[in-house]
Design a protein around this motif. Structure first.
Motif, PDB file in Angstrom:
ATOM      1  N   UNK A  30       0.831  -1.203   0.000  1.00  0.00           N
ATOM      2  CA  UNK A  30       0.000   0.000   0.000  1.00  0.00           C
ATOM      3  C   UNK A  30       0.864   1.251   0.000  1.00  0.00           C
ATOM      4  N   UNK A  31       1.973   1.232   0.707  1.00  0.00           N
ATOM      5  CA  UNK A  31       2.895   2.368   0.686  1.00  0.00           C
ATOM      6  C   UNK A  31       3.491   2.536  -0.713  1.00  0.00           C
ATOM      7  N   UNK A  37       1.036   6.419  -6.929  1.00  0.00           N
ATOM      8  CA  UNK A  37       0.003   7.435  -7.144  1.00  0.00           C
ATOM      9  C   UNK A  37       0.613   8.832  -7.195  1.00  0.00           C
ATOM     10  N   UNK A  38       1.620   9.067  -6.371  1.00  0.00           N
ATOM     11  CA  UNK A  38       2.316  10.363  -6.385  1.00  0.00           C
ATOM     12  C   UNK A  38       3.016  10.563  -7.737  1.00  0.00           C
ATOM     13  N   UNK A  39       3.655   9.518  -8.223  1.00  0.00           N
ATOM     14  CA  UNK A  39       4.314   9.597  -9.540  1.00  0.00           C
ATOM     15  C   UNK A  39       3.263   9.851 -10.622  1.00  0.00           C
ATOM     16  N   UNK A  40       2.111   9.221 -10.484  1.00  0.00           N
ATOM     17  CA  UNK A  40       1.030   9.428 -11.454  1.00  0.00           C
ATOM     18  C   UNK A  40       0.572  10.889 -11.448  1.00  0.00           C
ATOM     19  N   UNK A  41       0.438  11.467 -10.263  1.00  0.00           N
ATOM     20  CA  UNK A  41       0.051  12.877 -10.179  1.00  0.00           C
ATOM     21  C   UNK A  41       1.106  13.778 -10.832  1.00  0.00           C
ATOM     22  N   UNK A  42       2.394  13.441 -10.630  1.00  0.00           N
ATOM     23  CA  UNK A  42       3.461  14.214 -11.269  1.00  0.00           C
ATOM     24  C   UNK A  42       3.373  14.117 -12.793  1.00  0.00           C
ATOM     25  N   UNK A  43       3.097  12.927 -13.295  1.00  0.00           N
ATOM     26  CA  UNK A  43       2.961  12.754 -14.742  1.00  0.00           C
ATOM     27  C   UNK A  43       1.751  13.526 -15.281  1.00  0.00           C
ATOM     28  N   UNK A  44       0.669  13.526 -14.516  1.00  0.00           N
ATOM     29  CA  UNK A  44      -0.510  14.284 -14.932  1.00  0.00           C
ATOM     30  C   UNK A  44      -0.204  15.775 -14.973  1.00  0.00           C
ATOM     31  N   UNK A  45       0.582  16.238 -14.007  1.00  0.00           N
ATOM     32  CA  UNK A  45       0.980  17.647 -13.995  1.00  0.00           C
ATOM     33  C   UNK A  45       1.839  17.972 -15.214  1.00  0.00           C
ATOM     34  N   UNK A  90       2.073   4.276 -19.226  1.00  0.00           N
ATOM     35  CA  UNK A  90       1.726   2.885 -19.549  1.00  0.00           C
ATOM     36  C   UNK A  90       2.464   1.929 -18.597  1.00  0.00           C
ATOM     37  N   UNK A  91       3.753   2.182 -18.390  1.00  0.00           N
ATOM     38  CA  UNK A  91       4.525   1.336 -17.466  1.00  0.00           C
ATOM     39  C   UNK A  91       3.995   1.474 -16.041  1.00  0.00           C
ATOM     40  N   UNK A  92       3.686   2.697 -15.662  1.00  0.00           N
ATOM     41  CA  UNK A  92       3.169   2.948 -14.320  1.00  0.00           C
ATOM     42  C   UNK A  92       1.845   2.225 -14.114  1.00  0.00           C
ATOM     43  N   UNK A  93       0.947   2.314 -15.082  1.00  0.00           N
ATOM     44  CA  UNK A  93      -0.354   1.671 -14.951  1.00  0.00           C
ATOM     45  C   UNK A  93      -0.212   0.152 -14.856  1.00  0.00           C
ATOM     46  N   UNK A  94       0.744  -0.396 -15.567  1.00  0.00           N
ATOM     47  CA  UNK A  94       0.971  -1.849 -15.503  1.00  0.00           C
ATOM     48  C   UNK A  94       1.414  -2.264 -14.097  1.00  0.00           C
TER      49      UNK A  94
END
Length: 166
Positions: A30-31, A37-45, A90-94
Protein backbone atom coordinates in the motif's frame (compact mmCIF):
# COMPACT_ATOMS: atom_id res chain seq x y z
CA UNK A 1 9.58 19.83 -20.66
CA UNK A 2 10.28 16.63 -18.76
CA UNK A 3 13.17 16.79 -16.36
CA UNK A 4 15.87 14.16 -16.98
CA UNK A 5 16.24 13.62 -13.23
CA UNK A 6 12.55 12.73 -12.84
CA UNK A 7 12.82 10.38 -15.82
CA UNK A 8 15.77 8.58 -14.26
CA UNK A 9 14.04 8.36 -10.87
CA UNK A 10 10.85 7.08 -12.44
CA UNK A 11 12.70 4.57 -14.64
CA UNK A 12 14.71 3.26 -11.69
CA UNK A 13 11.58 3.01 -9.56
CA UNK A 14 9.70 1.07 -12.24
CA UNK A 15 12.67 -1.24 -12.72
CA UNK A 16 12.80 -1.98 -8.98
CA UNK A 17 9.03 -2.50 -8.89
CA UNK A 18 9.02 -4.86 -11.83
CA UNK A 19 11.73 -7.07 -10.35
CA UNK A 20 10.40 -6.94 -6.80
CA UNK A 21 8.60 -9.92 -5.39
CA UNK A 22 4.84 -9.33 -5.31
CA UNK A 23 4.40 -11.35 -2.11
CA UNK A 24 5.25 -8.35 0.06
CA UNK A 25 3.26 -7.47 3.12
CA UNK A 26 0.12 -5.47 2.40
CA UNK A 27 1.23 -2.31 4.27
CA UNK A 28 4.42 -2.22 2.21
CA UNK A 29 2.44 -2.72 -0.99
CA UNK A 30 0.00 0.00 0.00
CA UNK A 31 2.90 2.37 0.69
CA UNK A 32 4.35 1.46 -2.69
CA UNK A 33 0.95 2.09 -4.29
CA UNK A 34 0.79 5.52 -2.65
CA UNK A 35 4.22 6.30 -4.04
CA UNK A 36 3.06 5.20 -7.50
CA UNK A 37 0.00 7.43 -7.14
CA UNK A 38 2.32 10.36 -6.38
CA UNK A 39 4.31 9.60 -9.54
CA UNK A 40 1.03 9.43 -11.45
CA UNK A 41 0.05 12.88 -10.18
CA UNK A 42 3.46 14.21 -11.27
CA UNK A 43 2.96 12.75 -14.74
CA UNK A 44 -0.51 14.28 -14.93
CA UNK A 45 0.98 17.65 -13.99
CA UNK A 46 3.60 17.29 -16.72
CA UNK A 47 0.86 16.37 -19.19
CA UNK A 48 -1.24 19.37 -18.14
CA UNK A 49 1.71 21.74 -18.60
CA UNK A 50 2.45 20.27 -22.02
CA UNK A 51 -1.21 20.77 -22.97
CA UNK A 52 -1.09 24.35 -21.68
CA UNK A 53 2.02 25.11 -23.76
CA UNK A 54 0.42 23.50 -26.79
CA UNK A 55 -2.78 25.53 -26.41
CA UNK A 56 -0.76 28.71 -25.96
CA UNK A 57 1.32 27.98 -29.06
CA UNK A 58 -1.82 27.16 -31.04
CA UNK A 59 -3.41 30.47 -30.09
CA UNK A 60 -0.22 32.27 -31.11
CA UNK A 61 -0.27 30.45 -34.46
CA UNK A 62 -3.50 32.17 -35.41
CA UNK A 63 -1.69 35.50 -35.27
CA UNK A 64 0.72 34.39 -37.99
CA UNK A 65 0.30 34.27 -41.73
CA UNK A 66 1.23 30.59 -42.18
CA UNK A 67 -1.26 29.19 -39.66
CA UNK A 68 -1.35 25.55 -40.79
CA UNK A 69 2.43 25.24 -40.85
CA UNK A 70 2.65 26.75 -37.38
CA UNK A 71 -0.08 24.42 -36.08
CA UNK A 72 1.73 21.41 -37.56
CA UNK A 73 4.98 22.44 -35.82
CA UNK A 74 3.09 23.06 -32.59
CA UNK A 75 1.53 19.61 -32.77
CA UNK A 76 4.93 18.00 -33.45
CA UNK A 77 6.42 19.76 -30.42
CA UNK A 78 3.46 18.65 -28.28
CA UNK A 79 3.92 15.03 -29.40
CA UNK A 80 7.63 15.22 -28.51
CA UNK A 81 6.65 16.22 -24.98
CA UNK A 82 3.70 13.86 -24.57
CA UNK A 83 5.13 10.63 -26.02
CA UNK A 84 7.69 10.03 -23.21
CA UNK A 85 5.04 10.88 -20.63
CA UNK A 86 2.66 8.38 -22.22
CA UNK A 87 5.32 5.66 -22.21
CA UNK A 88 5.92 6.26 -18.50
CA UNK A 89 2.18 6.22 -17.80
CA UNK A 90 1.73 2.89 -19.55
CA UNK A 91 4.52 1.34 -17.47
CA UNK A 92 3.17 2.95 -14.32
CA UNK A 93 -0.35 1.67 -14.95
CA UNK A 94 0.97 -1.85 -15.50
CA UNK A 95 2.81 -1.82 -12.17
CA UNK A 96 -0.21 -0.31 -10.41
CA UNK A 97 -2.49 -2.94 -11.91
CA UNK A 98 -0.23 -5.77 -10.68
CA UNK A 99 0.09 -4.18 -7.25
CA UNK A 100 -3.66 -3.67 -6.87
CA UNK A 101 -4.31 -7.24 -7.98
CA UNK A 102 -1.81 -8.50 -5.42
CA UNK A 103 -3.40 -6.44 -2.63
CA UNK A 104 -6.86 -7.65 -3.65
CA UNK A 105 -5.69 -11.28 -3.72
CA UNK A 106 -4.21 -10.93 -0.24
CA UNK A 107 -7.42 -9.37 1.11
CA UNK A 108 -9.49 -12.11 -0.51
CA UNK A 109 -7.24 -14.78 0.99
CA UNK A 110 -7.61 -13.14 4.41
CA UNK A 111 -11.40 -13.10 4.07
CA UNK A 112 -11.45 -16.75 3.02
CA UNK A 113 -9.26 -17.68 5.99
CA UNK A 114 -11.56 -15.75 8.34
CA UNK A 115 -14.61 -17.52 6.95
CA UNK A 116 -12.95 -20.89 7.42
CA UNK A 117 -12.07 -20.24 11.08
CA UNK A 118 -13.93 -22.24 13.75
CA UNK A 119 -15.17 -19.22 15.68
CA UNK A 120 -16.63 -17.66 12.52
CA UNK A 121 -18.38 -20.95 11.76
CA UNK A 122 -19.81 -21.01 15.28
CA UNK A 123 -20.88 -17.37 14.92
CA UNK A 124 -22.58 -18.15 11.60
CA UNK A 125 -24.46 -21.11 13.07
CA UNK A 126 -25.54 -19.00 16.08
CA UNK A 127 -26.73 -16.29 13.70
CA UNK A 128 -28.60 -18.90 11.68
CA UNK A 129 -30.33 -20.27 14.82
CA UNK A 130 -31.22 -16.74 15.94
CA UNK A 131 -32.64 -15.97 12.51
CA UNK A 132 -34.75 -19.15 12.51
CA UNK A 133 -36.07 -18.34 16.00
CA UNK A 134 -37.03 -14.85 14.86
CA UNK A 135 -38.76 -16.32 11.82
CA UNK A 136 -40.72 -18.75 14.03
CA UNK A 137 -41.69 -15.94 16.40
CA UNK A 138 -42.81 -13.75 13.49
CA UNK A 139 -44.86 -16.65 12.08
CA UNK A 140 -46.47 -17.23 15.50
CA UNK A 141 -47.33 -13.52 15.79
CA UNK A 142 -48.80 -13.54 12.27
CA UNK A 143 -50.87 -16.64 13.09
CA UNK A 144 -52.08 -15.01 16.33
CA UNK A 145 -53.08 -11.84 14.47
CA UNK A 146 -54.89 -13.89 11.83
CA UNK A 147 -56.72 -15.85 14.54
CA UNK A 148 -57.78 -12.60 16.23
CA UNK A 149 -59.07 -11.29 12.92
CA UNK A 150 -61.13 -14.45 12.47
CA UNK A 151 -62.47 -14.20 16.02
CA UNK A 152 -63.18 -10.46 15.80
CA UNK A 153 -66.87 -10.74 14.78
CA UNK A 154 -67.49 -13.33 17.53
CA UNK A 155 -65.80 -11.13 20.17
CA UNK A 156 -67.72 -8.11 18.95
CA UNK A 157 -70.99 -10.04 19.29
CA UNK A 158 -70.02 -11.18 22.80
CA UNK A 159 -69.13 -7.61 23.75
CA UNK A 160 -72.50 -6.35 22.48
CA UNK A 161 -74.34 -9.10 24.33
CA UNK A 162 -72.45 -8.51 27.55
CA UNK A 163 -72.85 -4.73 27.65
CA UNK A 164 -76.58 -4.35 27.03
CA UNK A 165 -78.27 -1.94 29.33
CA UNK A 166 -81.94 -2.43 30.31
Amino acid sequence: MIRPLSLRFFGAFLLICSFSNLSLATPAEEAQLEQLDKIERDLELQRDWAKYRWDKTNSECYQKYWVNDCLKDSRAQYRKEIDPIRVQEVELYEVQRKLRASIKDQRDATKIAERASAEKAAERSANQREFEEKQKAAAARAADVEQRRKDAPKRAQENKAGTQLD
